[in-house]
Write an enzyme that holds these catalytic residues in place. Structure first.
Site, PDB file in Angstrom:
ATOM      1  N   GLY A 232      -8.197 -14.218  -9.592  1.00  0.00           N
ATOM      2  CA  GLY A 232      -8.467 -14.052  -8.165  1.00  0.00           C
ATOM      3  C   GLY A 232      -7.340 -14.568  -7.286  1.00  0.00           C
ATOM      4  O   GLY A 232      -7.539 -14.841  -6.111  1.00  0.00           O
ATOM      5  N   ALA A 233      -6.133 -14.715  -7.826  1.00  0.00           N
ATOM      6  CA  ALA A 233      -5.019 -15.251  -7.034  1.00  0.00           C
ATOM      7  C   ALA A 233      -4.106 -14.139  -6.544  1.00  0.00           C
ATOM      8  O   ALA A 233      -3.011 -14.394  -6.066  1.00  0.00           O
ATOM      9  CB  ALA A 233      -4.235 -16.258  -7.863  1.00  0.00           C
ATOM     10  N   GLY A 234      -4.547 -12.902  -6.688  1.00  0.00           N
ATOM     11  CA  GLY A 234      -3.715 -11.786  -6.238  1.00  0.00           C
ATOM     12  C   GLY A 234      -2.530 -11.546  -7.162  1.00  0.00           C
ATOM     13  O   GLY A 234      -1.527 -10.965  -6.758  1.00  0.00           O
TER      14      GLY A 234
ATOM     15  N   TYR B   8     -10.184  -1.778   0.740  1.00  0.00           N
ATOM     16  CA  TYR B   8      -9.050  -1.144   0.046  1.00  0.00           C
ATOM     17  C   TYR B   8      -9.281   0.370  -0.010  1.00  0.00           C
ATOM     18  O   TYR B   8      -8.396   1.161   0.323  1.00  0.00           O
ATOM     19  CB  TYR B   8      -8.896  -1.725  -1.367  1.00  0.00           C
ATOM     20  CG  TYR B   8      -7.678  -1.206  -2.099  1.00  0.00           C
ATOM     21  CD1 TYR B   8      -6.448  -1.842  -1.982  1.00  0.00           C
ATOM     22  CD2 TYR B   8      -7.742  -0.050  -2.875  1.00  0.00           C
ATOM     23  CE1 TYR B   8      -5.323  -1.359  -2.617  1.00  0.00           C
ATOM     24  CE2 TYR B   8      -6.619   0.446  -3.519  1.00  0.00           C
ATOM     25  CZ  TYR B   8      -5.416  -0.214  -3.390  1.00  0.00           C
ATOM     26  OH  TYR B   8      -4.302   0.273  -4.028  1.00  0.00           O
TER      27      TYR B   8
ATOM     28  N   HIS C   5       0.825  -1.217   0.000  1.00  0.00           N
ATOM     29  CA  HIS C   5       0.000   0.000   0.000  1.00  0.00           C
ATOM     30  C   HIS C   5       0.862   1.272   0.000  1.00  0.00           C
ATOM     31  O   HIS C   5       0.382   2.335   0.361  1.00  0.00           O
ATOM     32  CB  HIS C   5      -0.994   0.010   1.169  1.00  0.00           C
ATOM     33  CG  HIS C   5      -2.116  -0.972   0.989  1.00  0.00           C
ATOM     34  ND1 HIS C   5      -3.398  -0.588   0.678  1.00  0.00           N
ATOM     35  CD2 HIS C   5      -2.141  -2.328   1.022  1.00  0.00           C
ATOM     36  CE1 HIS C   5      -4.167  -1.672   0.584  1.00  0.00           C
ATOM     37  NE2 HIS C   5      -3.427  -2.741   0.778  1.00  0.00           N
ATOM     38  N   THR C   6       2.113   1.146  -0.376  1.00  0.00           N
ATOM     39  CA  THR C   6       2.963   2.341  -0.449  1.00  0.00           C
ATOM     40  C   THR C   6       2.715   3.118  -1.737  1.00  0.00           C
ATOM     41  O   THR C   6       2.979   4.318  -1.787  1.00  0.00           O
ATOM     42  CB  THR C   6       4.453   1.958  -0.417  1.00  0.00           C
ATOM     43  OG1 THR C   6       4.681   0.948  -1.405  1.00  0.00           O
ATOM     44  CG2 THR C   6       4.869   1.433   0.946  1.00  0.00           C
TER      45      THR C   6
ATOM     46  N   SER D 267      -2.902 -10.028 -10.155  1.00  0.00           N
ATOM     47  CA  SER D 267      -3.213  -8.863 -10.963  1.00  0.00           C
ATOM     48  C   SER D 267      -3.545  -9.157 -12.423  1.00  0.00           C
ATOM     49  O   SER D 267      -2.957  -8.589 -13.349  1.00  0.00           O
ATOM     50  CB  SER D 267      -2.061  -7.870 -10.891  1.00  0.00           C
ATOM     51  OG  SER D 267      -2.597  -6.634 -10.601  1.00  0.00           O
TER      52      SER D 267
ATOM     53  N   ASP E   7       0.686  -2.428  -9.965  1.00  0.00           N
ATOM     54  CA  ASP E   7       0.330  -3.577 -10.809  1.00  0.00           C
ATOM     55  C   ASP E   7       0.628  -3.288 -12.277  1.00  0.00           C
ATOM     56  O   ASP E   7       1.240  -4.099 -12.974  1.00  0.00           O
ATOM     57  CB  ASP E   7      -1.163  -3.912 -10.656  1.00  0.00           C
ATOM     58  CG  ASP E   7      -1.573  -4.104  -9.211  1.00  0.00           C
ATOM     59  OD1 ASP E   7      -0.684  -4.311  -8.367  1.00  0.00           O
ATOM     60  OD2 ASP E   7      -2.778  -4.037  -8.922  1.00  0.00           O
TER      61      ASP E   7
HETATM   62  C1  GLA Z   1      -3.402  -3.746  -4.984  1.00  0.00           C
HETATM   63  C2  GLA Z   1      -3.367  -2.451  -5.788  1.00  0.00           C
HETATM   64  C3  GLA Z   1      -1.953  -1.889  -5.853  1.00  0.00           C
HETATM   65  C4  GLA Z   1      -1.352  -1.772  -4.464  1.00  0.00           C
HETATM   66  C5  GLA Z   1      -1.527  -3.073  -3.692  1.00  0.00           C
HETATM   67  C6  GLA Z   1      -1.108  -2.953  -2.257  1.00  0.00           C
HETATM   68  O1  GLA Z   1      -2.686  -4.752  -5.645  1.00  0.00           O
HETATM   69  O2  GLA Z   1      -3.866  -2.689  -7.088  1.00  0.00           O
HETATM   70  O3  GLA Z   1      -1.973  -0.640  -6.507  1.00  0.00           O
HETATM   71  O4  GLA Z   1      -1.900  -0.681  -3.774  1.00  0.00           O
HETATM   72  O5  GLA Z   1      -2.872  -3.525  -3.696  1.00  0.00           O
HETATM   73  O6  GLA Z   1       0.252  -2.653  -2.169  1.00  0.00           O
END
Ligand code: GLA
Length: 380
Positions: A122-124, A221, A33-34, A126, A172
């Protein structure tokens, strides 16, 4: 994948595609989340992604198909509107079409379009950024534009923020665009500025996908985004990246509401951990890199509160396993996946034993993937 794509395109539209592009999924390595706080982040493009094929049409009809969904979505080039329901997956390419002119780029009028993916959804990892980047490449090419990678990345993020409606940062799309095999992508998100950092030999990635997702993940989020902006405002800066060292001990810091203080602490410390991880990577010190990854997870757990019991369990089990340098949740959090950085001696037996312990606790097995890095988005 490319031949399957061409074959399916022919079967659907009765002719060959003119333009093909592919964009990879990504792992968030460290920098949680940076990105939308103007900070820094490290990610890796992986060897799986989304392919898009396109052929132009003479009329103003736009047809979209995806191997992940049934049926063709047909819209007129004169109407660029968000779609609802089963057709809503097409908001990713439609959002890119809406974003291109914002960056001074033309968009093609009519076309036939097909997307195919070998990224687990849906596996994170992107898949949304991957489809946006691959779409941006084929649309720009179809309109006779050859924009810089950074412009495509910005257009893809714009689509996600303004059309799809997620207030994400640039991680992402930036990693999908600038990825390079055996490298991490370092992003200074405020520029933004993109660089690649070589991965030391013997660095291996394992992804454990819990298939759990908090029902309110999008709202959570957005809430974290809001809390960070409130904390920045209260500290007298535009973005938390500008909070000076010791900001939380200052009188403004001490006056922060408890939730804002926790969020700010995570972001400020996490930006420091990204810098430490880059230095350790350059020194080839994977143990130190791993320490940063696990510290990042602990900070998510305690300060940012975007972890879950499932993710914590995996991190605990992994970090107690020899040959694991470190482990953390990867991506937005609130469920999803854990990433472990391991040596080459960590193998299937070790991964299965972590999965068995998880199953014992939660009654379901995580998906396990020994993920390879890969190259960024490109025409193919
Ligand atoms: C998701 C968002 C990114 C980022 C991450 C957390 O993947 O799409 O932009 O904020 O969460 O780091």
């Amino acid at each position: 994948m490319k031949s399957a794509l061409v074959e399916k395109f022919r079967a659907t539209y009765g002719r060959a595609p003119e333009i093909i592009a592919r964009a990879p999924g990504r792992i968030e390595f460290i920098g949680n989340h940076t990105d939308y706080n103007g900070g820094t982040v490290l990610g890796a493009a992986i060897d799986r992604g989304v392919w898009v094929a396109l052929a132009r049409r003479e009329d103003a009809v736009r047809r979209f198909e995806s191997d992940q969904r049934d049926g063709i979505v047909t819209v007129s080039a004169q109407r660029l509107e968000r779609l609802e329901g089963a057709a809503s997956w097409a908001n990713y390419p439609l959002g890119v079409l809406a974003a291109l002119p914002v960056f001074g780029l033309r968009a093609p009028a009519g076309f036939d379009y097909l997307a195919m993916s070998d990224l687990p959804a849906g596996a994170g990892l992107s898949s949304s950024a991957a489809i946006e980047l691959a779409s941006a490449l084929v649309f720009a090419e179809a309109a006779g534009e050859r924009p810089a990678c950074e412009t495509l990345v910005q257009a893809a993020r714009h689509a996600e923020n303004h059309f799809v409606g997620v207030p994400c940062g640039i991680l992402d799309q930036g990693v999908s665009g600038f990825g390079r095999k055996d490298h991490l992508v370092y992003i200074d998100c405020r520029g933004p500025r993109f660089e690649t950092v070589p991965l030391p030999r013997d660095a291996h990635f394992w992804i454990f996908n819990t298939h759990t997702k908090h029902a309110l993940v999008d709202g959570l989020y957005a809430a974290r985004h809001r809390e960070c902006m409130e904390a920045a405002r209260a500290l007298g800066v535009d973005l938390l990246v500008d909070a000076p060292a010791g900001a939380l001990q200052s009188s403004a810091g001490r006056a922060l509401a408890p939730v804002a203080a926790k969020r700010a602490r995570h972001i400020i410390d996490e930006i420091g951990r990204v810098a430490a991880a880059v230095a350790a990577l350059r020194a080839g010190d994977l143990a130190a890199v791993g320490g940063m990854l696990t510290a990042s997870h602990r900070s998510s757990q305690v300060w940012f509160e975007n972890s879950t019991a499932e993710l914590d369990f995996l991190v605990d089990a992994l970090t107690a396993t020899p040959e694991v340098y470190g482990a953390r949740l990867t991506g937005g959090g609130f469920g999803g996946a854990v990433m472990a950085l391991t040596s080459g001696k960590f193998g299937d037996a070790e991964a299965q034993s972590v999965a068995a312990a998880y199953e014992n606790e939660f009654g379901a097995r995580p998906d396990i993937r020994h993920t390879q890095t890969g190259d960024g988005a490109a025409l193919r």
